[in-house]
Enzyme design. Structure first.
Site, mmCIF file in Angstrom:
data_model
loop_
_atom_site.group_PDB
_atom_site.id
_atom_site.type_symbol
_atom_site.label_atom_id
_atom_site.label_comp_id
_atom_site.label_asym_id
_atom_site.label_seq_id
_atom_site.Cartn_x
_atom_site.Cartn_y
_atom_site.Cartn_z
ATOM 1 C CB CYS A 2 -0.931 0.045 0.981
ATOM 2 S SG CYS A 2 -1.864 -1.469 1.610
ATOM 3 N NE ARG A 27 4.704 1.646 -0.821
ATOM 4 C CZ ARG A 27 5.576 1.721 0.066
ATOM 5 N NH1 ARG A 27 6.648 2.305 -0.315
ATOM 6 N NH2 ARG A 27 5.255 1.232 1.074
ATOM 7 C CD1 TRP A 75 -0.252 -5.699 -3.626
ATOM 8 C CD2 TRP A 75 -0.509 -6.651 -1.482
ATOM 9 N NE1 TRP A 75 0.066 -7.005 -3.594
ATOM 10 C CE2 TRP A 75 -0.003 -7.567 -2.421
ATOM 11 C CE3 TRP A 75 -0.546 -7.137 -0.200
ATOM 12 C CZ2 TRP A 75 0.479 -8.887 -1.933
ATOM 13 C CZ3 TRP A 75 -0.209 -8.343 -0.023
ATOM 14 C CH2 TRP A 75 0.273 -9.240 -0.841
ATOM 15 C CG ASN A 101 0.726 1.942 3.709
ATOM 16 O OD1 ASN A 101 -0.457 1.938 3.216
ATOM 17 N ND2 ASN A 101 1.375 2.377 3.274
ATOM 18 N N GLY A 102 -0.508 -1.359 6.850
ATOM 19 C CA GLY A 102 -0.176 -2.170 7.832
ATOM 20 C C GLY A 102 -1.459 -3.151 8.144
ATOM 21 C CD GLU A 481 17.762 -12.979 -7.563
ATOM 22 O OE1 GLU A 481 16.998 -13.461 -6.583
ATOM 23 O OE2 GLU A 481 17.162 -11.783 -7.923
ATOM 24 C CE LYS A 485 14.821 -11.106 -10.134
ATOM 25 N NZ LYS A 485 15.077 -10.253 -8.848
ATOM 26 C CD GLU A 488 10.628 -11.329 -8.960
ATOM 27 O OE1 GLU A 488 9.850 -10.834 -8.170
ATOM 28 O OE2 GLU A 488 12.060 -11.239 -9.033
ATOM 29 C CG HIS A 504 19.442 -37.476 -4.564
ATOM 30 N ND1 HIS A 504 19.790 -38.694 -4.038
ATOM 31 C CD2 HIS A 504 20.838 -36.626 -4.728
ATOM 32 C CE1 HIS A 504 21.210 -38.836 -4.155
ATOM 33 N NE2 HIS A 504 21.596 -37.538 -4.538
ATOM 34 C CE LYS A 604 11.715 -2.597 -5.433
ATOM 35 N NZ LYS A 604 12.405 -3.751 -6.313
HETATM 36 C C1 AGP Z 1 12.786 -9.960 -5.754
HETATM 37 O O1 AGP Z 1 12.856 -9.606 -7.338
HETATM 38 C C2 AGP Z 1 11.543 -9.876 -5.574
HETATM 39 N N1 AGP Z 1 10.797 -8.659 -5.623
HETATM 40 C C3 AGP Z 1 11.538 -10.138 -3.563
HETATM 41 O O2 AGP Z 1 12.005 -11.323 -3.641
HETATM 42 C C4 AGP Z 1 12.367 -9.142 -2.716
HETATM 43 O O3 AGP Z 1 13.606 -9.596 -2.971
HETATM 44 C C5 AGP Z 1 12.085 -9.424 -1.281
HETATM 45 O O4 AGP Z 1 10.661 -9.234 -1.065
HETATM 46 C C6 AGP Z 1 12.988 -8.727 -0.244
HETATM 47 O O5 AGP Z 1 12.507 -7.459 -0.262
HETATM 48 P P1 AGP Z 1 13.426 -6.450 0.462
HETATM 49 O O6 AGP Z 1 15.000 -6.698 -0.193
HETATM 50 O O7 AGP Z 1 12.899 -4.844 0.261
HETATM 51 O O8 AGP Z 1 13.657 -6.897 1.876
#
Ligand code: AGP
Length: 609
Positions: A2, A27, A75, A101-102, A481, A485, A488, A504, A604
């Site tokens: 949010c 965000r 959100w 927010n929260g 990673e 990437k 997502e 395995h 984000k």
């Molecule tokens: C990565 O591309 C993601 N958007 C996500 O995994 C992100 O790295 C994770 O939410 C951690 O966020 P932060 O680094 O702001 O703590």
């Protein structure tokens, strides 16, 4: 997640609020709304879906006149995305409007109490309880009503409140969710993120937990948890609005991928003095390093993947037992850490709820915390025992690229610094690593110049239903990673496995034409990984291999497609191997027509558990 923006001054508020919300879109959100005071009433407009719906509904804000207002991008957590559940939430009497927010954890209990007093609710949200509760306590003094309501709330909040009864003031309160006050000329702003107000001012104050700000057009007064007015430091934001714009690129993600040479250079050069890694302004003194018995690296998502790289490097170069633990697991695992433990906390935003909670748990147990954070003034930056900032600038794309690269750079510096203090790195190797570190930016440039090759591979494979990544040691960390990437932003099912684990179980998923991306840059295990490549090609898989240039001969023979990164010191291959995987994910998502910068269901900054 949010986003919040508030304005009080002489200009029309709605266009300022809508612009601010547009800067917060990155965000992640699923609805948006604004409340503006005019002629004794609060006029509230909300719309599900893209912010453009709200802009259209209000005729770019022209239909909502008035010079005091609040806005929000939501959100969904409590209740599905809908007009009714969107913020702002207005109390039944229409007097109080709130954005939040929260999460209010005890909202059901408070709701029951208010219902028993005859209050009628419209939404399923926790936030509506706040506006109704403030209204319930309101007796001519908004600050008093807000304070009484806050005393009843359990959970986390950044709250911004306006009232039709006292339209000359906006009240903001913070607990475990970021909020800033920004100072204009004859006006003031409130926002959850600097980006929302940077067009108008660079002067900001970061609110701390339990502080309340009373914001008027010509004054701001901040009260501490005991209700005493305090002096707040005013910070000048250093980065430019252009840094948070696309600058001619079609997406923030590809712009941020291209910013990586600069970001790595800035982050490294801040800590190299006279050819030596210098972290003397952190807690990493020789005495401290000699006392460390255990290192734990905590973070979520990509930050955790940097932790996995760090785990391999720190154990190899410092011989201190090191683990990379997901913050969401760490916080509830009764971790065995104490005053002889170093906890490295990694977070781009510095506001990830699980990471904050894990850090607090580690501190409670007596451990020392060193944070690697991008956002200046964020909660993790403020609460950790010491901070190393990644100098990545604002990262807008939900999929992290440049902040991840900057985190890797800091992880190398921390590894070198600790190994050096412990006398485990001889001068020649130190100098060799630093020389190669300083060459990383130009080697990344070299990879970026070859991006068409990745675009071509992406056009070959973008229709695959499932893509596997394999690697060993540091290459396994990079595979994690690369896989994240890809999934997502392209929504292709993807998994990353340590090469030795294939037999395995996972190998049963390999069918003719399944794409396996083999990350084979870790020299010591190159041959082992090539054996894994043979296992999957024997079962009909297509293999795209990422390897160092000097291995191009043997790699090319074994696979369908290959991408070669410049040779570098073995500690530093993650920084180069990550780039082709970012580009591959980007071009696959582009070929599939995905919303690259704002992937579905993702935010984000994950500020709730
Ligand atoms: C990565 O591309 C993601 N958007 C996500 O995994 C992100 O790295 C994770 O939410 C951690 O966020 P932060 O680094 O702001 O703590």
């Amino acid at each position: 997640m949010c986003g919040i923006v508030g304005y009080i001054g002489r200009e029309e508020a709605a266009p300022i609020l809508l612009y601010g919300l547009s800067r917060l879109e990155y965000r992640g959100y699923d609805s948006a709304g604004i409340s503006v005071y005019n002629n004794g009433c609060l006029n509230t407009v909300k719309a599900v879906g893209k912010l453009q719906n709200l802009i259209d509904l209000t005729d770019s804000g022209k239909n909502v006149p008035g010079c005091v207002g609040i806005g929000h991008t939501r959100w969904a957590t409590h209740g599905q995305p809908s007009d009714i559940n969107s913020h702002p939430h207005v109390s039944a009497s229409g007097k109080i409007s709130v954005v939040h927010n929260g999460i209010i954890e005890n909202y059901l209990e408070l709701k029951e109490m208010l219902i028993s007093e005859g209050v009628q609710f419209k939404s399923e949200t926790d936030t509506e309880v706040v506006s109704q509760l403030i209204d319930y306590y309101y007796n001519g003094d908004l600050m008093d009503a807000v304070s009484r309501a806050l005393a009843k709330l359990e959970g986390s909040y950044a709250l911004v409140i306006i009232s039709s009864e006292q339209p000359d003031v906006i009240i903001a309160a913070r607990k475990d969710a970021p909020l800033i006050v920004a100072y204009g000329d004859g006006c003031n702003y409130i926002a959850s993120d600097v980006a929302a107000v940077l067009k108008y001012t660079r002067q900001v104050s970061y609110l701390e937990d339990d502080e309340i700000a009373v914001v008027k057009a010509d004054s701001v007064t901040v009260y501490n948890e005991y209700g005493k007015p305090i002096d707040k430091a005013v910070t000048t934001v250093e980065w430019d609005i252009e840094d948070a714009q696309k600058g001619g690129y079609p997406h923030f993600m590809i712009k941020e991928i291209h910013e990586q040479p600069k970001v790595i250079r800035n982050t490294i050069s801040a800590h190299i003095k006279d050819g030596r890694v210098d972290l003397s302004d952190t807690i990493l003194s020789e005495e401290f390093c000699r006392d460390i018995r255990r290192i734990c690296i905590i973070g979520c998502g990509s930050a955790n993947h940097v932790g996995v790289v760090g785990r391999y490097l720190l154990e190899k170069y410092t011989r201190i037992p090191t683990e990379a633990v997901l913050a969401s697991e760490f916080r509830y695992s009764e971790p065995i850490v104490d005053e002889h433990s170093l906890i490295i906390v990694i977070s781009q935003s510095g506001e990830t709820a699980d990471t904050i909670a894990a850090m607090r748990e580690a501190k409670r147990l007596g451990a020392k915390t060193l944070a690697i954070v991008n956002v200046v003034g964020s909660t993790i930056a403020k609460e950790a025992d010491c901070v190393l900032y990644t100098l990545a600038g604002p990262e807008i794309a939900v999929a992290t690229t440049k902040a991840y690269s900057a985190q890797l750079a800091v992880m190398y510096l921390v590894t070198i610094a600790i190994a050096d203090k412990l006398g485990r790195l001889d001068a020649a190797e130190h100098d060799e690593i630093v020389r190669e570190l300083c060459l990383l930016p130009e080697k990344v440039e070299h990879i970026l110049a070859d991006k068409e090759k990745l675009q071509q591979y992406a056009s070959q494979y973008f229709n695959n239903e499932s893509i596997f990544f394999i690697g060993r040691n540091l290459d396994y960390a990079i595979s994690l990673e690369g896989s994240l990437k890809l999934k997502e932003i392209s929504y292709i099912h993807s998994e990353a496995y340590a090469g030795g684990e294939l037999k395995h179980g996972t190998i049963s998923l390999i069918e003719p034409k399944t794409l396996v991306i083999a990350v084979a840059t870790y020299e010591k295990l190159f041959d082992k990984l090539m054996s894994n490549v043979k296992e999957v090609t024997a079962r009909g898989a297509n293999v795209l291999c990422v390897a160092q240039q000097h291995n191009s001969g043997s790699a090319t023979d074994a696979v369908n497609n290959a991408f070669f990164i410049p040779d570098t010191h073995e500690m530093l291959t993650p920084s180069l191997a990550a780039i082709p995987l970012q580009l591959f994910a980007y071009y696959v998502a582009l070929s599939r027509g995905c919303d690259i910068d704002k992937p579905r269901n993702l935010a984000k900054s994950v500020t709730v558990e």
